[in-house]
Design a protein around this motif. Structure first.
Motif, PDB file in Angstrom:
ATOM      1  N   ALA A 186     -89.255 -77.014 -84.251  1.00 14.64           N
ATOM      2  CA  ALA A 186     -89.652 -78.388 -83.939  1.00 14.64           C
ATOM      3  C   ALA A 186     -89.706 -78.606 -82.429  1.00 14.64           C
ATOM      4  CB  ALA A 186     -88.686 -79.374 -84.585  1.00 14.64           C
ATOM      5  N   ALA A 187     -88.685 -78.135 -81.732  1.00 18.54           N
ATOM      6  CA  ALA A 187     -88.668 -78.287 -80.276  1.00 18.54           C
ATOM      7  C   ALA A 187     -89.829 -77.541 -79.633  1.00 18.54           C
ATOM      8  CB  ALA A 187     -87.337 -77.787 -79.723  1.00 18.54           C
ATOM      9  N   GLN A 188     -90.098 -76.330 -80.133  1.00 21.29           N
ATOM     10  CA  GLN A 188     -91.213 -75.545 -79.602  1.00 21.29           C
ATOM     11  C   GLN A 188     -92.539 -76.261 -79.841  1.00 21.29           C
ATOM     12  OE1 GLN A 188     -92.627 -72.361 -82.019  1.00 21.29           O
ATOM     13  NE2 GLN A 188     -93.047 -71.003 -80.293  1.00 21.29           N
ATOM     14  N   ALA A 189     -92.717 -76.827 -81.041  1.00 25.10           N
ATOM     15  CA  ALA A 189     -93.976 -77.480 -81.384  1.00 25.10           C
ATOM     16  C   ALA A 189     -94.226 -78.703 -80.513  1.00 25.10           C
ATOM     17  CB  ALA A 189     -93.967 -77.874 -82.865  1.00 25.10           C
ATOM     18  N   VAL A 190     -93.204 -79.530 -80.321  1.00 26.27           N
ATOM     19  CA  VAL A 190     -93.384 -80.734 -79.512  1.00 26.27           C
ATOM     20  C   VAL A 190     -93.620 -80.369 -78.050  1.00 26.27           C
ATOM     21  CG1 VAL A 190     -92.282 -82.851 -78.706  1.00 26.27           C
ATOM     22  CG2 VAL A 190     -92.055 -82.162 -81.080  1.00 26.27           C
ATOM     23  N   ALA A 191     -92.872 -79.395 -77.544  1.00 30.48           N
ATOM     24  CA  ALA A 191     -93.069 -78.975 -76.149  1.00 30.48           C
ATOM     25  C   ALA A 191     -94.478 -78.424 -75.940  1.00 30.48           C
ATOM     26  CB  ALA A 191     -92.025 -77.921 -75.774  1.00 30.48           C
ATOM     27  N   THR A 192     -94.976 -77.655 -76.903  1.00 34.60           N
ATOM     28  CA  THR A 192     -96.331 -77.100 -76.799  1.00 34.60           C
ATOM     29  C   THR A 192     -97.375 -78.206 -76.853  1.00 34.60           C
ATOM     30  OG1 THR A 192     -95.621 -75.025 -77.824  1.00 34.60           O
ATOM     31  CG2 THR A 192     -97.973 -75.512 -77.846  1.00 34.60           C
ATOM     32  N   LEU A 193     -97.192 -79.150 -77.766  1.00 31.92           N
ATOM     33  CA  LEU A 193     -98.155 -80.239 -77.907  1.00 31.92           C
ATOM     34  C   LEU A 193     -98.233 -81.089 -76.639  1.00 31.92           C
ATOM     35  CD1 LEU A 193    -100.009 -81.940 -79.806  1.00 31.92           C
ATOM     36  CD2 LEU A 193     -97.961 -83.250 -80.395  1.00 31.92           C
ATOM     37  N   THR A 194     -97.083 -81.467 -76.090  1.00 33.24           N
ATOM     38  CA  THR A 194     -97.090 -82.308 -74.890  1.00 33.24           C
ATOM     39  C   THR A 194     -97.617 -81.540 -73.675  1.00 33.24           C
ATOM     40  OG1 THR A 194     -94.735 -81.776 -74.572  1.00 33.24           O
ATOM     41  CG2 THR A 194     -95.263 -83.832 -75.705  1.00 33.24           C
ATOM     42  N   ALA A 195     -97.305 -80.246 -73.592  1.00 38.25           N
ATOM     43  CA  ALA A 195     -97.828 -79.441 -72.488  1.00 38.25           C
ATOM     44  C   ALA A 195     -99.345 -79.336 -72.569  1.00 38.25           C
ATOM     45  CB  ALA A 195     -97.204 -78.049 -72.503  1.00 38.25           C
ATOM     46  N   ALA A 196     -99.867 -79.141 -73.787  1.00 32.47           N
ATOM     47  CA  ALA A 196    -101.320 -79.063 -73.965  1.00 32.47           C
ATOM     48  C   ALA A 196    -101.986 -80.377 -73.588  1.00 32.47           C
ATOM     49  CB  ALA A 196    -101.648 -78.687 -75.407  1.00 32.47           C
ATOM     50  N   GLY A 197    -101.340 -81.493 -73.908  1.00 32.55           N
ATOM     51  CA  GLY A 197    -101.888 -82.788 -73.534  1.00 32.55           C
ATOM     52  C   GLY A 197    -101.965 -82.959 -72.031  1.00 32.55           C
ATOM     53  N   ARG A 198    -100.922 -82.514 -71.335  1.00 31.40           N
ATOM     54  CA  ARG A 198    -100.944 -82.603 -69.870  1.00 31.40           C
ATOM     55  C   ARG A 198    -102.023 -81.705 -69.284  1.00 31.40           C
ATOM     56  NH1 ARG A 198     -95.312 -82.727 -70.843  1.00 31.40           N
ATOM     57  NH2 ARG A 198     -95.132 -80.485 -70.499  1.00 31.40           N
ATOM     58  N   GLU A 199    -102.187 -80.531 -69.851  1.00 30.18           N
ATOM     59  CA  GLU A 199    -103.194 -79.591 -69.338  1.00 30.18           C
ATOM     60  C   GLU A 199    -104.610 -80.141 -69.475  1.00 30.18           C
ATOM     61  OE1 GLU A 199    -102.436 -76.130 -71.651  1.00 30.18           O
ATOM     62  OE2 GLU A 199    -100.422 -75.823 -70.823  1.00 30.18           O
ATOM     63  N   SER A 200    -104.884 -80.795 -70.588  1.00 32.38           N
ATOM     64  CA  SER A 200    -106.241 -81.289 -70.843  1.00 32.38           C
ATOM     65  C   SER A 200    -106.458 -82.719 -70.368  1.00 32.38           C
ATOM     66  CB  SER A 200    -106.540 -81.210 -72.347  1.00 32.38           C
ATOM     67  OG  SER A 200    -105.715 -82.111 -73.071  1.00 32.38           O
ATOM     68  N   GLY A 201    -105.375 -83.420 -70.045  1.00 30.31           N
ATOM     69  CA  GLY A 201    -105.493 -84.817 -69.648  1.00 30.31           C
ATOM     70  C   GLY A 201    -105.662 -85.759 -70.820  1.00 30.31           C
ATOM     71  N   ALA A 202    -105.426 -85.281 -72.048  1.00 30.01           N
ATOM     72  CA  ALA A 202    -105.586 -86.124 -73.233  1.00 30.01           C
ATOM     73  C   ALA A 202    -104.414 -87.094 -73.363  1.00 30.01           C
ATOM     74  CB  ALA A 202    -105.679 -85.262 -74.490  1.00 30.01           C
ATOM     75  N   THR A 203    -104.700 -88.248 -73.909  1.00 28.69           N
ATOM     76  CA  THR A 203    -103.657 -89.194 -74.279  1.00 28.69           C
ATOM     77  C   THR A 203    -103.023 -88.718 -75.582  1.00 28.69           C
ATOM     78  OG1 THR A 203    -104.939 -90.969 -73.264  1.00 28.69           O
ATOM     79  CG2 THR A 203    -103.178 -91.623 -74.759  1.00 28.69           C
ATOM     80  N   VAL A 204    -101.690 -88.779 -75.661  1.00 29.93           N
ATOM     81  CA  VAL A 204    -100.975 -88.291 -76.843  1.00 29.93           C
ATOM     82  C   VAL A 204    -100.114 -89.416 -77.412  1.00 29.93           C
ATOM     83  CG1 VAL A 204     -99.354 -86.589 -77.776  1.00 29.93           C
ATOM     84  CG2 VAL A 204    -100.899 -85.948 -75.906  1.00 29.93           C
ATOM     85  N   VAL A 205    -100.310 -89.716 -78.695  1.00 32.79           N
ATOM     86  CA  VAL A 205     -99.474 -90.673 -79.414  1.00 32.79           C
ATOM     87  C   VAL A 205     -98.944 -89.964 -80.648  1.00 32.79           C
ATOM     88  CG1 VAL A 205     -99.335 -92.916 -80.547  1.00 32.79           C
ATOM     89  CG2 VAL A 205    -100.889 -92.605 -78.611  1.00 32.79           C
ATOM     90  N   ALA A 206     -97.620 -89.854 -80.761  1.00 30.24           N
ATOM     91  CA  ALA A 206     -97.001 -89.146 -81.882  1.00 30.24           C
ATOM     92  C   ALA A 206     -95.977 -90.045 -82.555  1.00 30.24           C
ATOM     93  CB  ALA A 206     -96.325 -87.858 -81.406  1.00 30.24           C
ATOM     94  N   THR A 207     -95.956 -90.028 -83.881  1.00 30.20           N
ATOM     95  CA  THR A 207     -94.899 -90.712 -84.612  1.00 30.20           C
ATOM     96  C   THR A 207     -93.843 -89.679 -84.973  1.00 30.20           C
ATOM     97  OG1 THR A 207     -95.878 -90.382 -86.815  1.00 30.20           O
ATOM     98  CG2 THR A 207     -96.601 -92.303 -85.568  1.00 30.20           C
ATOM     99  N   LEU A 208     -92.574 -90.044 -84.783  1.00 33.04           N
ATOM    100  CA  LEU A 208     -91.482 -89.101 -85.012  1.00 33.04           C
ATOM    101  C   LEU A 208     -90.307 -89.806 -85.670  1.00 33.04           C
ATOM    102  CD1 LEU A 208     -91.422 -87.215 -81.571  1.00 33.04           C
ATOM    103  CD2 LEU A 208     -92.207 -86.288 -83.749  1.00 33.04           C
ATOM    104  N   HIS A 209     -89.687 -89.122 -86.637  1.00 34.59           N
ATOM    105  CA  HIS A 209     -88.413 -89.582 -87.189  1.00 34.59           C
ATOM    106  C   HIS A 209     -87.246 -88.989 -86.395  1.00 34.59           C
ATOM    107  CE1 HIS A 209     -89.332 -92.124 -90.523  1.00 34.59           C
ATOM    108  NE2 HIS A 209     -90.093 -91.227 -91.129  1.00 34.59           N
ATOM    109  N   ASP A 210     -87.493 -87.888 -85.703  1.00 33.61           N
ATOM    110  CA  ASP A 210     -86.449 -87.226 -84.920  1.00 33.61           C
ATOM    111  C   ASP A 210     -86.348 -87.927 -83.565  1.00 33.61           C
ATOM    112  OD1 ASP A 210     -84.895 -85.490 -83.337  1.00 33.61           O
ATOM    113  OD2 ASP A 210     -85.527 -83.748 -84.507  1.00 33.61           O
ATOM    114  N   VAL A 211     -85.427 -88.888 -83.470  1.00 35.82           N
ATOM    115  CA  VAL A 211     -85.318 -89.701 -82.257  1.00 35.82           C
ATOM    116  C   VAL A 211     -84.898 -88.875 -81.043  1.00 35.82           C
ATOM    117  CG1 VAL A 211     -84.133 -91.664 -81.200  1.00 35.82           C
ATOM    118  CG2 VAL A 211     -84.901 -91.797 -83.573  1.00 35.82           C
ATOM    119  N   PRO A 212     -83.879 -88.005 -81.137  1.00 42.82           N
ATOM    120  CA  PRO A 212     -83.542 -87.191 -79.954  1.00 42.82           C
ATOM    121  C   PRO A 212     -84.727 -86.372 -79.452  1.00 42.82           C
ATOM    122  CG  PRO A 212     -81.784 -87.075 -81.577  1.00 42.82           C
ATOM    123  CD  PRO A 212     -82.928 -87.779 -82.239  1.00 42.82           C
TER     124      PRO A 212
END
Length: 274
Positions: A186-212
């Protein structure tokens, strides 16, 4: 992509026409390239929000502007073109069971391809190296030519996220991407997703139950309860008291979700209710 929501209301995709709105008069401003996590108890309206942002649902009331455009006032062709710049990753990715993983990942590029290229890719996949690179970021290179029905639930979720990386979308909408993943994945997936968003300049909106996880990886946190905005704050301002209030009406009450232990404890602040 910049998002502007003004008193936006909408019903859940599965709701009957006369049902109460799942999202009620929500107002938000999200700058292009910004990343935010939406948290809240079950039934808070998180999935409905993503469906509205993806232009998959028409609002019952209020206004949604994407880069200053109201999608529902556009001609059909232009609305379809706009949808091609958005990517919605549902909690259960719609992956055909007999399809190869490489084909499922490359499907993320279909909105940017012509009809002939899309049909040819189904038979003779092009861009295999790009699909392999996207899968590698989620430790799935060995599944490149596997069939989807041979994957575990967590592997399917990661394939869905790898598809998002190839989409070249300006807005990435991700609905509960961690439900089938262990903590490390889970940590790897979120870190990869947010890093990819920064690389491409895309806006990212994610819903999460894992608050930490949300607080650790997203700079901005939006809290929803019963379809209404409870708070919209920087991650460092999220406190246990805020979380206790947000989740107070959960069916099985318990302590508020713990904040990451390695993060500095934020100072308490009053809840910003609207």
């Amino acid at each position: 992509m910049k998002l502007s929501l003004h008193a936006l209301s909408g019903r859940h995709p599965a709701a009957s026409p006369g049902a109460c709105p799942a999202l009620k008069r929500l107002s938000l401003e999200v700058e292009a390239g910004e990343q935010l996590a939406v948290i809240g108890p079950s039934g808070a309206g998180k999935t409905t929000l993503l469906q509205l942002l993806a232009c998959a649902l028409k609002p019952d009331a209020g206004t949604l502007l994407l880069d200053g455009q109201n999608p529902w006032q556009l001609p059909t062709r232009r609305l379809q073109q706009l949808r091609g710049t958005l990517f919605l990753a549902p909690q259960v990715p719609p992956l055909p069971p007999r399809q190869r993983v490489v084909t499922s990942v490359l499907a993320g590029r279909l909105p940017q391809q012509g009809l002939w290229s899309s049909l040819r890719s189904l038979v003779y996949p092009t861009g295999i190296a790009q699909a392999d690179a996207a899968l590698a970021r989620f430790d799935l290179s060995d599944k490149l030519f596997a069939r989807v029905d041979r994957l575990s639930g967590g592997e399917r979720q990661r394939v869905g996220l790898a598809r998002a990386l190839l989409s070249r979308s300006r807005l990435l909408l991700v609905d509960e991407p961690l439900s089938a993943l262990d903590p490390a994945r889970a940590a790897q997936a979120v870190a990869t997703l947010t890093a990819a968003g920064r690389e491409s300049g895309a806006t990212v909106v994610a819903t999460l139950h894992d608050v930490p996880m949300a607080v650790q990886h997203f700079p901005r946190i939006v809290g929803l309860r019963e379809g209404q905005l409870v708070f919209d704050l920087p991650a460092w301002r999220i406190t246990p008291d805020l979380l206790q209030d947000l989740y107070a009406q959960e069916a099985q009450p318990g302590p508020a979700p713990a904040l990451p232990l390695d993060e500095p404890q934020p100072r308490a602040v009053p809840m910003n209710c609207r």
